[in-house]
Design a protein around this motif. Sequence first.
Motif, PDB file in Angstrom:
ATOM      1  N   MET A  37       0.843  -1.171   0.000  1.00 59.56           N
ATOM      2  CA  MET A  37       0.000   0.000   0.000  1.00 59.56           C
ATOM      3  C   MET A  37       0.892   1.239   0.000  1.00 59.56           C
ATOM      4  O   MET A  37       1.807   1.356   0.805  1.00 59.56           O
ATOM      5  CB  MET A  37      -0.872  -0.036   1.257  1.00 59.56           C
ATOM      6  CG  MET A  37      -2.126   0.797   1.153  1.00 59.56           C
ATOM      7  SD  MET A  37      -3.098   0.722   2.651  1.00 59.56           S
ATOM      8  CE  MET A  37      -4.370  -0.381   2.191  1.00 59.56           C
ATOM      9  N   THR A  38       0.613   2.153  -0.881  1.00 63.44           N
ATOM     10  CA  THR A  38       1.430   3.359  -0.968  1.00 63.44           C
ATOM     11  C   THR A  38       0.985   4.359   0.100  1.00 63.44           C
ATOM     12  O   THR A  38      -0.065   4.207   0.728  1.00 63.44           O
ATOM     13  CB  THR A  38       1.287   4.011  -2.356  1.00 63.44           C
ATOM     14  OG1 THR A  38      -0.046   4.469  -2.501  1.00 63.44           O
ATOM     15  CG2 THR A  38       1.636   3.031  -3.460  1.00 63.44           C
ATOM     16  N   GLU A  39       1.803   5.364   0.258  1.00 65.96           N
ATOM     17  CA  GLU A  39       1.505   6.402   1.251  1.00 65.96           C
ATOM     18  C   GLU A  39       0.205   7.130   0.913  1.00 65.96           C
ATOM     19  O   GLU A  39      -0.581   7.469   1.794  1.00 65.96           O
ATOM     20  CB  GLU A  39       2.668   7.409   1.322  1.00 65.96           C
ATOM     21  CG  GLU A  39       3.935   6.846   1.912  1.00 65.96           C
ATOM     22  CD  GLU A  39       3.748   6.395   3.344  1.00 65.96           C
ATOM     23  OE1 GLU A  39       3.076   7.100   4.130  1.00 65.96           O
ATOM     24  OE2 GLU A  39       4.265   5.318   3.684  1.00 65.96           O
ATOM     25  N   GLU A  40      -0.036   7.325  -0.374  1.00 62.47           N
ATOM     26  CA  GLU A  40      -1.257   8.015  -0.809  1.00 62.47           C
ATOM     27  C   GLU A  40      -2.498   7.191  -0.471  1.00 62.47           C
ATOM     28  O   GLU A  40      -3.502   7.717   0.009  1.00 62.47           O
ATOM     29  CB  GLU A  40      -1.200   8.286  -2.312  1.00 62.47           C
ATOM     30  CG  GLU A  40      -2.342   9.151  -2.812  1.00 62.47           C
ATOM     31  CD  GLU A  40      -2.209   9.459  -4.288  1.00 62.47           C
ATOM     32  OE1 GLU A  40      -3.249   9.422  -4.958  1.00 62.47           O
ATOM     33  OE2 GLU A  40      -1.083   9.726  -4.748  1.00 62.47           O
ATOM     34  N   GLU A  41      -2.431   5.874  -0.708  1.00 58.67           N
ATOM     35  CA  GLU A  41      -3.559   4.989  -0.391  1.00 58.67           C
ATOM     36  C   GLU A  41      -3.813   4.941   1.117  1.00 58.67           C
ATOM     37  O   GLU A  41      -4.951   4.925   1.578  1.00 58.67           O
ATOM     38  CB  GLU A  41      -3.299   3.579  -0.921  1.00 58.67           C
ATOM     39  CG  GLU A  41      -3.353   3.488  -2.432  1.00 58.67           C
ATOM     40  CD  GLU A  41      -2.913   2.124  -2.937  1.00 58.67           C
ATOM     41  OE1 GLU A  41      -2.192   1.407  -2.189  1.00 58.67           O
ATOM     42  OE2 GLU A  41      -3.287   1.772  -4.065  1.00 58.67           O
ATOM     43  N   LYS A  42      -2.730   4.928   1.901  1.00 56.20           N
ATOM     44  CA  LYS A  42      -2.862   4.946   3.360  1.00 56.20           C
ATOM     45  C   LYS A  42      -3.539   6.232   3.832  1.00 56.20           C
ATOM     46  O   LYS A  42      -4.395   6.211   4.709  1.00 56.20           O
ATOM     47  CB  LYS A  42      -1.496   4.801   4.028  1.00 56.20           C
ATOM     48  CG  LYS A  42      -0.913   3.421   3.940  1.00 56.20           C
ATOM     49  CD  LYS A  42       0.425   3.369   4.648  1.00 56.20           C
ATOM     50  CE  LYS A  42       1.053   1.999   4.520  1.00 56.20           C
ATOM     51  NZ  LYS A  42       2.353   1.940   5.174  1.00 56.20           N
ATOM     52  N   ALA A  43      -3.155   7.334   3.232  1.00 56.59           N
ATOM     53  CA  ALA A  43      -3.740   8.627   3.600  1.00 56.59           C
ATOM     54  C   ALA A  43      -5.227   8.677   3.234  1.00 56.59           C
ATOM     55  O   ALA A  43      -6.053   9.179   4.001  1.00 56.59           O
ATOM     56  CB  ALA A  43      -2.994   9.768   2.921  1.00 56.59           C
ATOM     57  N   GLN A  44      -5.581   8.121   2.080  1.00 54.74           N
ATOM     58  CA  GLN A  44      -6.988   8.100   1.668  1.00 54.74           C
ATOM     59  C   GLN A  44      -7.813   7.227   2.610  1.00 54.74           C
ATOM     60  O   GLN A  44      -8.912   7.575   2.996  1.00 54.74           O
ATOM     61  CB  GLN A  44      -7.109   7.592   0.228  1.00 54.74           C
ATOM     62  CG  GLN A  44      -6.679   8.596  -0.810  1.00 54.74           C
ATOM     63  CD  GLN A  44      -6.750   8.013  -2.220  1.00 54.74           C
ATOM     64  OE1 GLN A  44      -6.957   6.815  -2.409  1.00 54.74           O
ATOM     65  NE2 GLN A  44      -6.571   8.883  -3.203  1.00 54.74           N
ATOM     66  N   GLN A  45      -7.267   6.073   2.985  1.00 57.47           N
ATOM     67  CA  GLN A  45      -7.974   5.171   3.877  1.00 57.47           C
ATOM     68  C   GLN A  45      -8.149   5.825   5.254  1.00 57.47           C
ATOM     69  O   GLN A  45      -9.213   5.711   5.878  1.00 57.47           O
ATOM     70  CB  GLN A  45      -7.236   3.845   4.011  1.00 57.47           C
ATOM     71  CG  GLN A  45      -8.030   2.844   4.833  1.00 57.47           C
ATOM     72  CD  GLN A  45      -7.447   1.453   4.761  1.00 57.47           C
ATOM     73  OE1 GLN A  45      -6.458   1.217   4.084  1.00 57.47           O
ATOM     74  NE2 GLN A  45      -8.071   0.530   5.455  1.00 57.47           N
ATOM     75  N   ALA A  46      -7.118   6.492   5.722  1.00 55.12           N
ATOM     76  CA  ALA A  46      -7.215   7.183   7.003  1.00 55.12           C
ATOM     77  C   ALA A  46      -8.271   8.292   6.942  1.00 55.12           C
ATOM     78  O   ALA A  46      -9.025   8.494   7.890  1.00 55.12           O
ATOM     79  CB  ALA A  46      -5.856   7.768   7.391  1.00 55.12           C
ATOM     80  N   GLY A  47      -8.348   8.971   5.814  1.00 59.76           N
ATOM     81  CA  GLY A  47      -9.360  10.015   5.626  1.00 59.76           C
ATOM     82  C   GLY A  47     -10.775   9.443   5.644  1.00 59.76           C
ATOM     83  O   GLY A  47     -11.692  10.034   6.221  1.00 59.76           O
ATOM     84  N   ARG A  48     -10.964   8.297   5.005  1.00 68.61           N
ATOM     85  CA  ARG A  48     -12.291   7.653   5.004  1.00 68.61           C
ATOM     86  C   ARG A  48     -12.667   7.203   6.410  1.00 68.61           C
ATOM     87  O   ARG A  48     -13.814   7.366   6.842  1.00 68.61           O
ATOM     88  CB  ARG A  48     -12.301   6.469   4.042  1.00 68.61           C
ATOM     89  CG  ARG A  48     -12.362   6.882   2.575  1.00 68.61           C
ATOM     90  CD  ARG A  48     -12.652   5.688   1.675  1.00 68.61           C
ATOM     91  NE  ARG A  48     -11.623   4.647   1.748  1.00 68.61           N
ATOM     92  CZ  ARG A  48     -10.579   4.551   0.934  1.00 68.61           C
ATOM     93  NH1 ARG A  48     -10.411   5.430  -0.044  1.00 68.61           N
ATOM     94  NH2 ARG A  48      -9.698   3.579   1.053  1.00 68.61           N
TER      95      ARG A  48
END
Length: 82
Positions: free
Chosen positions: A1-12
Amino acid sequence: MTEEEKAQQAGRTRAKIMDGFPRAERALFTRPAPKSPRAQMKFLRTRAKSSTKSLAERLGVSRKTVQRATSQCVVAKGAPVR
């Protein structure tokens, strides 16, 4: 998982939590009103800081009426119910 995907998941996840707060607050602080007259009087009395005098003034009845309404046993089908 990339940093961008982690950030999106954390946002959701954060959005789900923030959306859940109003529901949780309503469930915690919103209760149905009491049904029986005795329960209604008891509820009002707790809101008036257990003062029969202030509640009687607010309702426009005597203090003794408030005391009677909160202490009386309700008779249902011939048997006292407490």
